[in-house]
Scaffold this motif. Structure first.
Motif: not given
Length: 95
Positions: A38-40, A46-49, A58-62
């Protein structure tokens, strides 16, 4: 988009729910709420925003970007009746 979550004392079946509400209010995050897949999905959505705001990919920052958006846009409204001892007890347990 801003969202308000309204919760009345009649809807609280178990005081354990208040632990999650308290975590959300204090940090914006409830541990183990999301499964890793789910986190992925959240991070992917949210990657584009995040990129538009200069957040590293990176996963932590996102995920931190997601939590910050939750803190900014989720408003929790608790409605407790002042009649009786229940409100006083809950306020003591969950300040």
């Amino acid at each position: 988009q801003q969202v308000a979550f309204l919760l009345t004392d009649a809807q609280i079946v178990d005081d354990k729910w208040l632990v999650y509400i308290n975590d959300t209010l204090s940090s914006g995050y409830v541990p183990d709420l999301f499964a890793p897949e789910d986190i992925e999905g959240i991070c992917g959505g949210l990657r584009s925003a995040a990129k538009a705001e200069g957040i590293p990919d990176d996963p932590t920052s996102l995920f931190n970007f997601f939590i910050n958006r939750v803190r900014k846009n989720l408003h929790i409204v608790l409605c407790f009746s002042p009649v009786g001892d229940v409100m006083r007890q809950r306020c003591r347990k969950f300040p």
